[in-house]
Design a protein around this motif. Structure first.
Motif, PDB file in Angstrom:
ATOM      1  N   TYR A 224      18.160  21.873   3.753  1.00  0.00           N
ATOM      2  CA  TYR A 224      17.152  20.874   4.092  1.00  0.00           C
ATOM      3  C   TYR A 224      15.904  21.539   4.668  1.00  0.00           C
ATOM      4  CZ  TYR A 224      14.793  17.109   6.580  1.00  0.00           C
ATOM      5  OH  TYR A 224      13.845  16.237   7.049  1.00  0.00           O
ATOM      6  N   ASN A 225      16.101  22.493   5.556  1.00  0.00           N
ATOM      7  CA  ASN A 225      14.954  23.175   6.167  1.00  0.00           C
ATOM      8  C   ASN A 225      14.122  23.902   5.115  1.00  0.00           C
ATOM      9  OD1 ASN A 225      15.861  22.324   8.676  1.00  0.00           O
ATOM     10  ND2 ASN A 225      16.966  24.225   9.107  1.00  0.00           N
ATOM     11  N   LEU A 226      14.807  24.526   4.146  1.00  0.00           N
ATOM     12  CA  LEU A 226      14.088  25.282   3.111  1.00  0.00           C
ATOM     13  C   LEU A 226      13.296  24.367   2.184  1.00  0.00           C
ATOM     14  CD1 LEU A 226      16.860  27.879   2.181  1.00  0.00           C
ATOM     15  CD2 LEU A 226      14.697  28.371   3.334  1.00  0.00           C
ATOM     16  N   LEU A 227      13.785  23.140   1.980  1.00  0.00           N
ATOM     17  CA  LEU A 227      13.145  22.228   1.022  1.00  0.00           C
ATOM     18  C   LEU A 227      12.242  21.209   1.702  1.00  0.00           C
ATOM     19  CD1 LEU A 227      16.165  21.447  -1.344  1.00  0.00           C
ATOM     20  CD2 LEU A 227      14.353  23.114  -1.682  1.00  0.00           C
ATOM     21  N   GLN A 228      12.193  21.238   3.026  1.00  0.00           N
ATOM     22  CA  GLN A 228      11.445  20.231   3.760  1.00  0.00           C
ATOM     23  C   GLN A 228      10.000  20.202   3.286  1.00  0.00           C
ATOM     24  OE1 GLN A 228      11.325  18.735   8.375  1.00  0.00           O
ATOM     25  NE2 GLN A 228      12.456  20.556   7.887  1.00  0.00           N
ATOM     26  N   GLY A 229       9.540  18.975   3.035  1.00  0.00           N
ATOM     27  CA  GLY A 229       8.179  18.808   2.537  1.00  0.00           C
ATOM     28  C   GLY A 229       8.088  18.845   1.032  1.00  0.00           C
ATOM     29  N   GLU A 230       9.168  19.253   0.361  1.00  0.00           N
ATOM     30  CA  GLU A 230       9.145  19.338  -1.108  1.00  0.00           C
ATOM     31  C   GLU A 230      10.280  18.526  -1.740  1.00  0.00           C
ATOM     32  OE1 GLU A 230       9.299  23.422  -2.234  1.00  0.00           O
ATOM     33  OE2 GLU A 230       7.672  24.025  -0.904  1.00  0.00           O
ATOM     34  N   LEU A 231      10.895  17.648  -0.962  1.00  0.00           N
ATOM     35  CA  LEU A 231      12.026  16.863  -1.467  1.00  0.00           C
ATOM     36  C   LEU A 231      11.544  15.785  -2.431  1.00  0.00           C
ATOM     37  CD1 LEU A 231      13.916  16.435   1.905  1.00  0.00           C
ATOM     38  CD2 LEU A 231      14.797  17.668  -0.073  1.00  0.00           C
ATOM     39  N   SER A 232      12.249  15.643  -3.548  1.00  0.00           N
ATOM     40  CA  SER A 232      11.921  14.580  -4.500  1.00  0.00           C
ATOM     41  C   SER A 232      12.671  13.318  -4.099  1.00  0.00           C
ATOM     42  CB  SER A 232      12.330  14.995  -5.919  1.00  0.00           C
ATOM     43  OG  SER A 232      13.732  14.866  -6.089  1.00  0.00           O
ATOM     44  N   GLN A 233      12.398  12.231  -4.784  1.00  0.00           N
ATOM     45  CA  GLN A 233      13.085  10.973  -4.522  1.00  0.00           C
ATOM     46  C   GLN A 233      14.296  10.790  -5.453  1.00  0.00           C
ATOM     47  OE1 GLN A 233      11.924   8.601  -1.861  1.00  0.00           O
ATOM     48  NE2 GLN A 233      11.297  10.723  -1.449  1.00  0.00           N
ATOM     49  N   ASN A 234      14.572  11.808  -6.233  1.00  0.00           N
ATOM     50  CA  ASN A 234      15.766  11.783  -7.077  1.00  0.00           C
ATOM     51  C   ASN A 234      16.913  12.378  -6.267  1.00  0.00           C
ATOM     52  OD1 ASN A 234      17.538  11.555  -9.164  1.00  0.00           O
ATOM     53  ND2 ASN A 234      16.596  13.128 -10.457  1.00  0.00           N
ATOM     54  N   PHE A 235      17.524  11.566  -5.431  1.00  0.00           N
ATOM     55  CA  PHE A 235      18.461  12.043  -4.418  1.00  0.00           C
ATOM     56  C   PHE A 235      19.760  12.602  -4.993  1.00  0.00           C
ATOM     57  CE2 PHE A 235      15.869   8.679  -2.430  1.00  0.00           C
ATOM     58  CZ  PHE A 235      15.187   9.481  -1.521  1.00  0.00           C
ATOM     59  N   THR A 236      20.099  12.208  -6.200  1.00  0.00           N
ATOM     60  CA  THR A 236      21.325  12.741  -6.814  1.00  0.00           C
ATOM     61  C   THR A 236      21.159  14.186  -7.265  1.00  0.00           C
ATOM     62  OG1 THR A 236      20.667  11.753  -8.925  1.00  0.00           O
ATOM     63  CG2 THR A 236      22.204  10.495  -7.555  1.00  0.00           C
ATOM     64  N   ASP A 237      19.965  14.736  -7.095  1.00  0.00           N
ATOM     65  CA  ASP A 237      19.731  16.146  -7.433  1.00  0.00           C
ATOM     66  C   ASP A 237      20.114  17.075  -6.281  1.00  0.00           C
ATOM     67  OD1 ASP A 237      18.946  15.884  -9.995  1.00  0.00           O
ATOM     68  OD2 ASP A 237      16.796  16.099  -9.642  1.00  0.00           O
ATOM     69  N   TYR A 238      20.582  16.501  -5.175  1.00  0.00           N
ATOM     70  CA  TYR A 238      20.898  17.309  -4.003  1.00  0.00           C
ATOM     71  C   TYR A 238      22.377  17.137  -3.624  1.00  0.00           C
ATOM     72  CZ  TYR A 238      15.821  17.200  -3.666  1.00  0.00           C
ATOM     73  OH  TYR A 238      14.484  17.317  -3.948  1.00  0.00           O
ATOM     74  N   PRO A 239      22.929  18.108  -2.918  1.00  0.00           N
ATOM     75  CA  PRO A 239      24.295  17.925  -2.413  1.00  0.00           C
ATOM     76  C   PRO A 239      24.351  16.654  -1.567  1.00  0.00           C
ATOM     77  CG  PRO A 239      23.550  20.190  -2.055  1.00  0.00           C
ATOM     78  CD  PRO A 239      22.353  19.408  -2.503  1.00  0.00           C
TER      79      PRO A 239
END
Length: 1120
Positions: A570-585
Motif C-alpha cells: 500500500y505504501n509503495l502504491l499510495q497515490g497511484e491506486l486505481s479504482q479497479n480493486f480486484t487488481d490488488y490482493p
C-alpha cells in the motif's frame, strides 16, 4: 345409374335422420348392429365413431354394442377417417363386454393401438387378482404397452391401481419398456412410484397376513430398478422404521440396494436400520457395495472366524474401490492369529488395522517377503511404521541405497532420521528423482525430511544446484542461507515450481529484479517473498506487476501475505491506486483509507474487500469495526439487519460482526460465517440462538441428522451444549466419524478440539460401578469418533494398561481432553515404571503437554526424532519449565548438541533455556537453521542469540539486504550502534521488526535513524501510533523532527522557546558501537564505544554536529 356426390351425401344425411328420429331403429330386428348399419347405409357412406355413438339410444347402448363381434369392431375402427375424437372410442370400450377378447384376438395397427390403450388402461390397473393382472400385461396389452404415454403413467392415472397391477407396471417399465421414442423418462416413472407408495399410512401393498401381499421383497416388487432415484426422505416416507425393518433382511432387497448409483446416504441408512433390527446380522450375507457402508457395526466384523474374514477382505477389495475404514480394518485384523505372507496379501490395505503386538508377532521374514504389499498401505500411523521398519532393520534389512529406500514405500514415515545418514548422498539424490518416494517422504516427520534434504544438499551446495537437486515439495527444508543466488544465476522457472516458506522466498525475491519473465505465472510460494526490503531495487512498473500478481484469481490458491507485506504494498502504491480493486490482493484493501476510494466506487471496493482475511490485520487497528462503519454508509445500511445483498457484498467482513448483527440479519449470514477462521463466544451464542429459533433452512435442531451437521460446514466445531444437547447420541457419533478426521487433517488448533469434546460430551457422568460403556479395545480406538461416548470415569475404568500399550499412538492421536490425557499418562507410568522409551514418547502428541515435570523425568529423549516429535507446534504450546526439561534431557545424552536440526525443531522453545545453554549454540548452527522465532525470549536471551547470529552471517555484511533478512529475527538483542548502522543501509525494516527491538534502543533512536531504518515503511509508524513502543518514541521527539517524516505523527513533548545559557543539558551521540558515547557539553569528556559486531574500541564523536545527535531527555526535562 350414377348419383352425384351431393346426392349421395343428402341420402346419407337422411338415413342418419331416419335412424335418429322419433322411432329410432324401428327397422332393426336384432343381430349385429354393425351389419344392420352396413345394410342400411349401403354404398352411401358409413358413420364415423361420433355419429355411430349418436345412433345408439342411451337405454340400448350396451345391448347394441355387444351385438358387434370383435372382428366387426376391428373392421369398423380401422376404416380411414372414422375416428375424429379418440374419447368416443373409449365410450365404446366402456360398454363393450368383449374387450378382453378383442385385445387378445384382434391384431390392430399401431395407430389404432395408441387410440385404444387409453380406453382400456384403467381396466388393467384396477384388476384385483394377480392372474387377471398377468393376463392384462402378458396377453391383452402385450402389444399395446409400448405406446404408454406420460399421462397414462402419471400419479393421477396410477394412484388407484391395484397392488398387483402396480407391481407389474413397475416391472415392465423397469425391464421391458423402450424410452427412446416416448414422451417420458425413467425419472417420471419414479415420480409416480414415489406418489403411489407415499399415499396412505404404513407400507402400501405389504400385509404380512395376506399370502398375496406378504412378500418381503417389497423394494424389488414396487420400486425395482428405479431405486437409483430414491432419496433418504423418500425412503423414510414409504413407511415407518418399525414397518420396514423386516423388509431389510430380504436378500433380494439387499441385492437391489447394492448399487453404487443409489445415493450413499440411502445405502447407509439401509444398513443402519438393518442392524437396528438385527444387531448380529452376519456381514457375510451382505452383497456388493453394501459391504462398504461405514455404518456396519465393527462388532459384526470382529465376530467373524478367520476363514470368513478372508472372504470379507476379498469382497471389500472387489467392491469398496480402495476405501479404507480404520475401524473395519482393525476389526478384521483382530480376527487373525497366525500371520503368513498369504495373510498379509489378503489383508492388503487393512494391514493398517494391526496392533503393535500383532506387528511384533509377525516373523521378520514374512515382513520382508510382503514388503511390496506393506509399502502400498497409506494409512500407517507413526508407531506402526516405526515397528515394521525396526523389525526389518533388526532382522538385517540393508538400507544402503536408493532402491532399498524406495522399496519401503509408505513405510518411510517410520524411518529414524539417523538411518538416512547410512545412505550416500549420491544414492539419495538418485532416490529423490522417484516421485513415489518423494510423495511418501512428504508424509514423513519434518526431521526426517530435513535430514533427507540436507544429505542431498551435500552433493553440491551452490544455490543453483540446491534448487535443481532438491525435490519440489521438499524445498521448504532448504536452509535460507543457501538461497542467496549470485547475480544472474537464479533460474526463475525452476524456482517457480517449488514449495517455499515465506522466509525462504524473501531470500531470492530480490532476484526478480533481474531478467524478463511473466509475473502472472509466478507461484503463490514465490510471491509471498514480497517485502519493501526485497523490492527496493525494482522499478515501479515491476512492483505494480508483482502486486497485481498477488490478487485473488479463480482456480489459484491465495497468496498468503503478512501485515507488514500488505502495508508495504500500500505504501509503495499510495497515490497511484486505481479504482479497479480486484487488481490488488484482497487483504491489502484493508489498509486503504477513504481518500483512496471514490464515493461512486465504494460498493465495488467493499465487494472486493469481502474476500479479505480480517484476521491478518492487528487487532489494535480495529479494522473490522472501522470498515463496517464505512460499509454501512456506502450501502445505506441502517440498524442491525443486513439483507442478502448486503451480506453478498460484505463477504468475509461478517466474521467481524457482533452478535446483534448475526441474530438480526438474513439467515444467509450463516453461510457466510462458514468461511470464518474463528469466533468470539458472543458470536457463537448468537449463531446458536439463530439456529435454535428454527427460522433457517436447517429447521428444528431436534430434527437434525448427520447430513444437516455436515451441511453446516465448520460451524459445528464451535457449537456448545445448547446445540449438541438436543441431538441424538447416534447422530453425533456418525457425524464425528467424518468430522474429526477432517479437523485433524487440517491441523485444527488443539484448544478448539478440546473445547469441542467438552461441549459434545453430556455433563451427566455415569456412576463408577465398573466399565459399563464397553471395554476399550484396538477396534474401539480405531473409531474416528473415539473417545466420544466415554466420560472421564468410564474412560479410566474401561481403558486397560495392556490396551494402552498396544494402541498408544492411536489413543494419543484421538484424545484431546486434558483430564483424559492425564489418565493416559498415569496408566503409561504404570505400564513403564522404569521409564518410557523414545519410541513411545514420540507418539504422545498433545498428551505430552499435560505431563508434569515428574512425568517428563521418566521419559527417554535420546535422539532428535523424539525431540522433534515433542516440539511439534500443532500439538500445543509448552510451559517453559517443561520444554526446558525436555531439551536438557536431550542434551544430557552424549553427543547431542543444539545443532541446526535441533534448533529448527525447538524453534520458539529456545526461550525456555538458560543463557548459559544458549551460548553453546555455534554460529554454524544458527547459519544453517531456519529463521527462528525468538520473540518471547528475554532481553538477555535475545542478546546472546544476536551475538551468535551476528557472527553467523558476518560474511554477508557487504550485502545489507541479505544480512538483514537472515538476521532480522535476532535484532531484538542488537545494541544501539548496530541498529544505527543498519539505518544507513537502505533496508526498509518493517514495523514488526522495529517493534521487536530492545525498547532502550528504540528510545535512543533519532527521527533520522528511524527514517533510515524503515524507509518505505515509515507510514506504518502512523498506522501503529497507538502502539506503546511507538507512542513512547514519538513523544520523545521534537515535532519539527517528526514533521520531516511527513506522516502526521504528533508528539506530546514541549520544547522551550529559548535555551538557557550554560545549559547542563547533556547531548548523547550515537557512535558506531553497542554503547552510548556520551559527551558532556561543558567538559567535553566522553565515554567508551563498541564498534559494530566487534569488541570494545575507542571512537571520537564530533560534539554538537554529529549526524546521529540525540537528546538526553531526562536531563532536558529536569531543565524544563
Amino acid at each position: 345409374m350414377t348419383l352425384s356426390n351431393n346426392t349421395q351425401m343428402e341420402i346419407y344425411k337422411n338415413i342418419v335422420l331416419l335412424l335418429q328420429g322419433s322411432a329410432p331403429l324401428k327397422c332393426y330386428m336384432g343381430g349385429s348392429f354393425y351389419i344392420f348399419l352396413r345394410n342400411t347405409f349401403l354404398s352411401f357412406g358409413f358413420p364415423d365413431v361420433s355419429t355411430f355413438i349418436s345412433l345408439l339410444p342411451p337405454t340400448r347402448k350396451s345391448e347394441l354394442l355387444n351385438t358387434i363381434s370383435t372382428s366387426e369392431l376391428h373392421q369398423f375402427l380401422s376404416q380411414s377417417g372414422v375416428i375424429n375424437n379418440t374419447s368416443d372410442v373409449c365410450v365404446i370400450f366402456d360398454s363393450y363386454k368383449n374387450t378382453n377378447a378383442f385385445l387378445e384376438n384382434e391384431v390392430v395397427s399401431d395407430d389404432l393401438k395408441k387410440v385404444i390403450l387409453p380406453c382400456v388402461w384403467k381396466f388393467a390397473l384396477r384388476s384385483n387378482s394377480r392372474s387377471e393382472v398377468n393376463l392384462w400385461f402378458d396377453v391383452r396389452l402385450k402389444n399395446y404397452l409400448g405406446f404408454l404415454t406420460k399421462s397414462l403413467i402419471s400419479p393421477a392415472e396410477v394412484q388407484n391401481a391395484s397392488c398387483f397391477a402396480f407391481q407389474r407396471l413397475v416391472s415392465f417399465l423397469g425391464n421391458n419398456f423402450m424410452y427412446t421414442s416416448s414422451d417420458f423418462g425413467r425419472e417420471d416413472v419414479y415420480a409416480t412410484i414415489r406418489s403411489y407408495l407415499s399415499n396412505g399410512s404404513g407400507v402400501r401393498c405389504y400385509n404380512p397376513n395376506d399370502p398375496e401381499l406378504n412378500s418381503t421383497s417389497w423394494f424389488v416388487d414396487y420400486i425395482g430398478s428405479f431405486v437409483t432415484f430414491i432419496t433418504l426422505d423418500d425412503f423414510t416416507s414409504f413407511a415407518s422404521t418399525s414397518q420396514t425393518r423386516v423388509l431389510l433382511v430380504d436378500q433380494a432387497n439387499q441385492e437391489l440396494f447394492s448399487n453404487a448409483a443409489i445415493p450413499e446416504d440411502v445405502r447407509n441408512y439401509y444398513i443402519i436400520q438393518l442392524y437396528a433390527f438385527d444387531s448380529t446380522y452376519s456381514v457375510i450375507n451382505l452383497p456388493g457395495i453394501l459391504l462398504c457402508s461405514p455404518d456396519i457395526p465393527s462388532s459384526v466384523f470382529s465376530a467373524l472366524n478367520e476363514a470368513d474374514t478372508m472372504v470379507i477382505l476379498d469382497r471389500r477389495k472387489e467392491f469398496c474401490n480402495g476405501t479404507v475404514d480404520p475401524e473395519v480394518s482393525a476389526a478384521l485384523a483382530s480376527n487373525i492369529q497366525t500371520f503368513t505372507a498369504q495373510t498379509i496379501e489378503n489383508l492388503g490395505s487393512a494391514s493398517s488395522g494391526l496392533t503393535s503386538a500383532q506387528i511384533t508377532s509377525i516373523p521378520p521374514a514374512v515382513l520382508e517377503l510382503t514388503l511390496s504389499i506393506l509399502a502400498l498401505v497409506t494409512t500407517w500411523n507413526q508407531d506402526q511404521a516405526n515397528k515394521i521398519v525396526q523389525a526389518l532393520l533388526s532382522a538385517g534389512f540393508q538400507l544402503n541405497n536408493a532402491s532399498s529406500l524406495e522399496s519401503l514405500g509408505s513405510l518411510v514415515v517410520g524411518l529414524p532420521s539417523k538411518s538416512i545418514e547410512k545412505i550416500t548422498a549420491s544414492e539419495l539424490l538418485t532416490a529423490s528423482k522417484n516421485p513415489i518416494l518423494v510423495s511418501n517422504m512428504v508424509e514423513a516427520p519434518k526431521v526426517l525430511q530435513e535430514t533427507f534434504v540436507k544429505k542431498i544438499i551435500s552433493v553440491d551446495s551452490s544455490p543453483a544446484k540446491v534448487v535443481e537437486n532438491v525435490p519440489d515439495p521438499l524445498a521448504t527444508e532448504i536452509p535460507p542461507i543457501l538461497l542467496l543466488f549470485p547475480a544472474g544465476t537464479a533460474d526463475i522457472s525452476m524456482i517457480n515450481k517449488k514449495t517455499w516458506t515465506q522466509d525462504q522466498s524473501v531470500m531470492f525475491f530480490g532476484a526478480l529484479a533481474e531478467g524478463e519473465f511473466d509475473t502472472e505465472q509466478l507461484s503463490r510460494f514465490v510471491l509471498q517473498g514480497f517485502t519493501c526490503t526485497t523490492v527496493r531495487k525494482m522499478n515501479k512498473n515491476r512492483i505494480r506487476q508483482l502486486v497485481r500478481a498477488c490478487r485473488p484469481r479463480k482456480g489459484r490458491a491465495k497468496v498468503e501475505l503478512k501485515e507488514p507485506q500488505l502495508t508495504c504494498m500500500y505504501n509503495l502504491l499510495q497515490g497511484e491506486l486505481s479504482q479497479n480493486f480486484t487488481d490488488y490482493p484482497s487483504d491489502m484493501l484493508l489498509y486503504l483509507s477513504t481518500k483512496d476510494v471514490q464515493r461512486s466506487n465504494c460498493r465495488s471496493y467493499f465487494s472486493a474487500l469481502g474476500a479479505a482475511d480480517f484476521m491478518v490485520a492487528s487487532s489494535s487497528l480495529n479494522k473490522g469495526q472501522q470498515q463496517l462503519s464505512e460499509a454501512k454508509t456506502c450501502l445505506g445500511i441502517n440498524g442491525l439487519s443486513l439483507s442478502t445483498d448486503n451480506l453478498e457484498v460484505l463477504g468475509s467482513m461478517v466474521c467481524t460482526l457482533d452478535s446483534s448483527y448475526i441474530e438480526n440479519s438474513d439467515p444467509l449470514i450463516l453461510e457466510k460465517l462458514k468461511a470464518c477462521k474463528d469466533f468470539t463466544d458472543s458470536q457463537i451464542a448468537a449463531m446458536e440462538r439463530l439456529l435454535l429459533s428454527g427460522n433457517t433452512k436447517y429447521g428444528d435442531v431436534a430434527t437434525w441428522n448427520q447430513q444437516t451437521l455436515e451441511d453446516l460446514g465448520n460451524l459445528p466445531l464451535y457449537f456448545t451444549r445448547n446445540i449438541w444437547g438436543p441431538l441424538r447420541a447416534t447422530t453425533k457419533k456418525r457425524f464425528l466419524k467424518g468430522f474429526m478426521p477432517n479437523l485433524r487433517k487440517a491441523k485444527t488448533q488443539k484448544k478448539k478440539l478440546k473445547k469441542l469434546f467438552k461441549q459434545v460430551t453430556p455433563l451427566v457422568a455415569r456412576r463408577a460401578a465398573g466399565c459399563t460403556v464397553g471395554n476399550i479395545t484396538g477396534v474401539t480406538v480405531s473409531d474416528p469418533s473415539f473417545p466420544f461416548g466415554y466420560d472421564l470415569t468410564q474412560f479410566d475404568l474401561c481403558l486397560d494398561v495392556p490396551v494402552l500399550k498396544e494402541n498408544l499412538n492411536a489413543i494419543c492421536e484421538k484424545v484431546d481432553d486434558d483430564d483424559f490425557q492425564k489418565v493416559i499418562l498415569e496408566k503409561l507410568n504404570q505400564a513403564y515404571p522404569s521409564g518410557v522409551s523414545d519410541q513411545d514418547v514420540q507418539v504422545l502428541g498433545s498428551v505430552s503437554r499435560v505431563a508434569s515435570l515428574d512425568d517428563i523425568s521418566k521419559w527417554n529423549i535420546t535422539n532428535v526424532d523424539t525431540l522433534a516429535a515433542l516440539m511439534k507446534t500443532e500439538d500445543g504450546t509448552w510451559d517453559p519449565a517443561k520444554s526446558k526439561e525436555i531439551i536438557m534431557k536431550y542434551l544430557s545424552t552424549s553427543g547431542n548438541t543444539l545443532g541446526s536440526t535441533e534448533l529448527n525443531v525447538i524453534d520458539s522453545n529456545l526461550c525456555s533455556l538458560d543463557t548459559s545453554t544458549l551460548r553453546t549454540i555455534t554460529p554454524d548452527s544458527i547459519k544453517n537453521a531456519n529463521l527462528l522465532n525468538v520473540a518471547e525470549c528475554s532481553l538477555e536471551q535475545k542478546k546472546v542469540l544476536y551475538e551468535i547470529s551476528n557472527t553467523s552471517f558476518s560474511s554477508l555484511r557487504g550485502n545489507p539486504r541479505d544480512f538483514y533478512n537472515l538476521n532480522k529475527g535476532y535484532l531484538g538483542g542488537a545494541p544501539l550502534m548496530d541498529i544505527v548502522k543498519l539505518s544507513t543501509q537502505n533496508i526498509s525494516m518493517d514495523v514488526n521488526v522495529f517493534r521487536s527491538l530492545d525498547p532502550n534502543v528504540i528510545t535512543s533512536l533519532t527521527v533520522t535513524n528511524v527514517q533510515g531504518l524503515m524507509g518505505q515503511n515509515v507510514p506504518d509508524l502512523k498506522l501503529f501510533e497507538n502502539d506503546t513502543l511507538i507512542e513512547n518514541w514519538v513523544n520523545l521527539q521534537r515535532q519539527s523532527d517528526l514533521d520531516r517524516l511527513g506522516v502526521g505523527l504528533i508528539t506530546t513533548r514541549t520544547d522551550p522557546t529559548t535555551a538557557a545559557p550554560n545549559s547542563n543539558m547533556t547531548e548523547t551521540t550515537v557512535g558506531t558501537s553497542g554503547q552510548n558515547n556520551t559527551t558532556d557539553a561543558v567538559t567535553g569528556t566522553q565515554g567508551n564505544t563498541t564498534s559494530l559486531g566487534s569488541t570494545q574500541a575507542g571512537a571520537t564523536a564530533t560534539q554538537g554536529k554529529h549526524a546521529l545527535l540525540t537528546v538526553n531527555v531526562l536531563t532536558f526535562k529536569s531543565e524544563v
